[in-house]
Design an enzyme around this catalytic site. Structure first.
Site, PDB file in Angstrom:
ATOM      1  N   LYS A   4       0.808  -1.219   0.000  1.00 50.78           N
ATOM      2  CA  LYS A   4       0.000   0.000   0.000  1.00 50.78           C
ATOM      3  C   LYS A   4       0.842   1.271   0.000  1.00 50.78           C
ATOM      4  CE  LYS A   4      -4.127  -1.962   2.210  1.00 50.78           C
ATOM      5  NZ  LYS A   4      -3.767  -3.351   2.047  1.00 50.78           N
ATOM      6  N   LYS A  46      -2.963   1.092   8.912  1.00 53.10           N
ATOM      7  CA  LYS A  46      -3.187  -0.024   7.980  1.00 53.10           C
ATOM      8  C   LYS A  46      -1.878  -0.739   7.679  1.00 53.10           C
ATOM      9  CE  LYS A  46      -5.950   0.898   4.459  1.00 53.10           C
ATOM     10  NZ  LYS A  46      -6.553   1.628   3.310  1.00 53.10           N
ATOM     11  N   GLY A  52      -8.574  -7.542   3.415  1.00 58.32           N
ATOM     12  CA  GLY A  52      -9.645  -8.203   4.154  1.00 58.32           C
ATOM     13  C   GLY A  52      -9.858  -7.661   5.553  1.00 58.32           C
ATOM     14  N   GLY A  53      -9.449  -6.396   5.781  1.00 62.89           N
ATOM     15  CA  GLY A  53      -9.649  -5.796   7.092  1.00 62.89           C
ATOM     16  C   GLY A  53      -8.619  -6.204   8.127  1.00 62.89           C
ATOM     17  N   HIS A  96     -17.052   3.383   0.014  1.00 64.09           N
ATOM     18  CA  HIS A  96     -15.978   2.544  -0.519  1.00 64.09           C
ATOM     19  C   HIS A  96     -16.408   2.104  -1.926  1.00 64.09           C
ATOM     20  CE1 HIS A  96     -12.877  -0.856   0.259  1.00 64.09           C
ATOM     21  NE2 HIS A  96     -13.155  -0.808  -1.031  1.00 64.09           N
ATOM     22  N   HIS A 123     -14.236  -3.533   9.289  1.00 63.81           N
ATOM     23  CA  HIS A 123     -13.489  -3.108   8.099  1.00 63.81           C
ATOM     24  C   HIS A 123     -13.494  -4.168   7.001  1.00 63.81           C
ATOM     25  CE1 HIS A 123     -12.285   0.057  10.741  1.00 63.81           C
ATOM     26  NE2 HIS A 123     -11.576  -0.748  11.499  1.00 63.81           N
ATOM     27  N   GLU A 163      -9.210   0.541  -5.617  1.00 65.24           N
ATOM     28  CA  GLU A 163     -10.167   0.945  -4.599  1.00 65.24           C
ATOM     29  C   GLU A 163     -10.028   2.438  -4.289  1.00 65.24           C
ATOM     30  OE1 GLU A 163     -10.272  -1.555  -1.194  1.00 65.24           O
ATOM     31  OE2 GLU A 163     -10.475  -3.384  -2.376  1.00 65.24           O
ATOM     32  N   ARG A 181      -5.402  -8.875  -7.850  1.00 66.46           N
ATOM     33  CA  ARG A 181      -5.989 -10.219  -7.984  1.00 66.46           C
ATOM     34  C   ARG A 181      -7.448 -10.063  -8.357  1.00 66.46           C
ATOM     35  NH1 ARG A 181      -8.813 -10.190  -3.138  1.00 66.46           N
ATOM     36  NH2 ARG A 181      -7.875  -8.889  -1.519  1.00 66.46           N
TER      37      ARG A 181
END
Length: 557
Positions: A4, A46, A52-53, A96, A123, A163, A181
């Site tokens: 990220k 993060k 996946g939170g 989102h 999340h 996203e 993916r």
């Protein structure tokens, strides 16, 4: 792009708007705290390799920052083998929205419109729809083109999802991350574009060009995906585990898709993510698609362990969700209406009692698909007069009911609940393997439902979802509870899992709210805290132990 922090630098250089934050390599506590103070609170912590939170926490205040940072690091290390973190400004009411992109080896890249995944818990996404509601075609184009620029900036090949955080008020958007993916929610994109993205993946990997250009991709209709989990929504969405004693899914069709990896009789294990299935539906517009989703959720019937299906039905029927007034804090904002105090009507208690009675009269060794004529069979049996009332005890939640039932010769029963008024009930029964399909007429009110009985557990399924109860049997042998002799002020496991860390030892004095243990379950870290001041008396389980739900982890003097 899977990292990220790196991806945000690349996106900024490519002209894709990014959200303010810290994405640097210095991961010392001092540097992260300094950056957090500059960004301001609340902020998002993060994992740079997260998804996946997992490895994600919100620090509401500066005092929250270090505990949240350590928890996120630990979870990220276990899930991804990397504890590096990034920090971002936390947008209070974001949507989102993510864009499906696809690229080949020859520099061609397209977008297949966007998905709204705003409604989340912990999340993690719980329900998704495509296209995102309430966006202009111009904004859709801007999102799609920004996503394609993101993919081309790294010479991306294959399926990916870009996203974005979309401000609910002004609809401005910022790059959040790219999932390199095919994602869990890709079926809704396939439904509205008429594509098979897995086929595309195989062909592109084999060196073929994309089968279409951007102009060829046309969206049609609206699709929803609901994720069905083994979890307790009213208990903070804590994941669960257990057997799938009964499993009945909607019939697949051109408008309904069921994607799952389990069958009836399987066990949902503590060692994996608690998702049981994805239910995907398509309609000509959002309203028709949402109505089909509700209908098919009621047709998704599971007994043996707790699921979120009832919650999904309530969510889909919620007036603000129906109006597409969604954002990532939707569940927290509407907690009172999504989790109202539910009163179980006496009709359900009566239905459970009659289902219990009819199930008892199936011939031993015969499947429920074999029709048997008995005095308690509402469709075939008869008796000359009403019999002496038989008491049946049914427990729903914490409330135990006594149902008195007597039969007659006209396919009817006289029934009363908890010594109330007697009511006349007629029953039609259609037996099937593993379940009873019943129709009751209680004082003129007709209801059709499935009844599934497994041991002492009973589940009723109708258009409002599932109601579960317990058949209370007479107890002639009372065994000492495994909880006996332990002070009530103890810390217990809220779900089955692995006791990862013990943060206290016998003799320690703790204050209310002190973290005392860390439980790992369903790939998530759960920090357990003391509910009151006290002195640690005993710790029955060692670190690394597998513990059951309700197991005492720490007891106090």
């Amino acid at each position: 792009m899977g990292i990220k922090s790196t991806s945000k630098h690349i996106m900024s250089a490519a002209g894709v708007p990014i959200i303010n934050g810290y994405h640097g390599e210095d991961q010392s506590d001092e540097r992260l705290l300094k950056e957090a103070q500059q960004i301001g609170f609340p902020l998002m912590i993060k994992a740079v390799r997260g998804g996946g939170g997992k490895g994600m926490r919100i620090a509401e205040t500066e005092a929250d920052f270090m505990p949240m940072l350590q928890s996120a690091r630990t979870e990220s290390e276990k899930a991804f083998g990397d504890s590096a973190m990034l920090l971002e400004r936390y947008v209070r009411s974001p949507r989102h929205v993510e864009v499906q992109v696809f690229a080949d080896h020859y520099g061609n890249a397209v977008y297949l419109y966007e998905r709204d995944c705003s409604v989340q818990r912990r999340h993690q996404k719980i329900i998704e729809e495509a296209p995102a509601p309430g966006l202009s075609e111009e904004l859709r184009k801007q999102l799609g083109e920004a996503a394609v620029r993101a993919a081309k900036a790294v010479n991306y090949v294959g399926a990916g999802t870009v996203e974005f955080i979309l401000d609910k008020e002004d609809l401005s958007f910022h790059f959040m991350e790219m999932n390199t993916r095919l994602q869990v929610e890709h079926p809704i994109t396939e439904m509205i574009t008429g594509t098979d993205l897995v086929e595309w993946q195989i062909k592109v990997a084999a060196g073929e060009r994309l089968p279409v250009t951007q102009e060829d991709i046309v969206k049609r209709g609206h699709a929803f995906e609901a994720r069905i989990y083994a979890e307790d929504p009213a208990g903070g969405f804590l994941p669960g585990a257990g057997p799938l004693d009964y499993l009945s899914t909607p019939e697949p069709s051109n408008t309904t898709r069921v994607e799952t990896g389990v069958r009836q009789g399987d066990e949902v294990s503590i060692h994996y993510d608690p998702m049981i299935a994805k239910l995907v539906v398509w309609g000509e517009n959002r309203a028709s698609s949402l109505q089909l989703l509700i209908e098919q959720l009621t047709n998704y019937q599971i007994a043996g362990l707790q699921t979120n299906i009832n919650f999904l039905i309530d969510l889909a029927r919620h007036e603000h969700f129906q109006a597409a007034d969604v954002h990532t804090g939707f569940i927290e904002q509407h907690m009172d209406t999504l989790f109202p105090k539910k009163v179980i009507p006496s009709e359900k208690v009566i239905q459970m009692a009659l289902a219990t009675l009819l199930n008892e009269r199936v011939q031993p060794g015969a499947s429920l698909g074999t029709k048997t004529c008995t005095p308690f069979d509402g469709e075939y049996g008869f008796r000359p007069n009403y019999s002496v009332a038989r008491p049946i005890k049914i427990k729903i939640g914490d409330v135990e009911h006594t149902v008195e039932v007597s039969t007659s010769n006209d396919s009817s029963y006289l029934v009363r609940v908890d010594a109330g008024e007697w009511q006349k009930v007629t029953v039609r029964r259609k037996p099937y393997t593993n379940r009873l399909l019943l129709e009751t007429n209680i004082e003129g009110h007709v209801s059709c439902f499935n009844a599934v009985i497994s041991g002492e557990n009973i589940a009723l399924f109708d258009e409002n979802g599932m109601v579960g109860g317990e058949i209370v049997q007479p107890r002639f042998l009372v065994t000492e509870s495994s909880m006996g002799g332990v002070d009530a002020s103890s810390v217990t496991a809220p779900m089955p899992g692995v006791l990862d860390k013990l943060l206290v030892k016998p003799g320690d004095t703790v204050k209310v709210g002190t973290p005392v243990a860390v439980l790992i379950a369903m790939k998530m870290e759960h920090v357990l805290k003391a509910a009151k001041d006290g002195v640690v008396k005993a710790i029955p389980n060692a670190e690394g132990s597998n513990v059951r739900k309700g197991a005492i982890l720490i007891s106090f003097e």
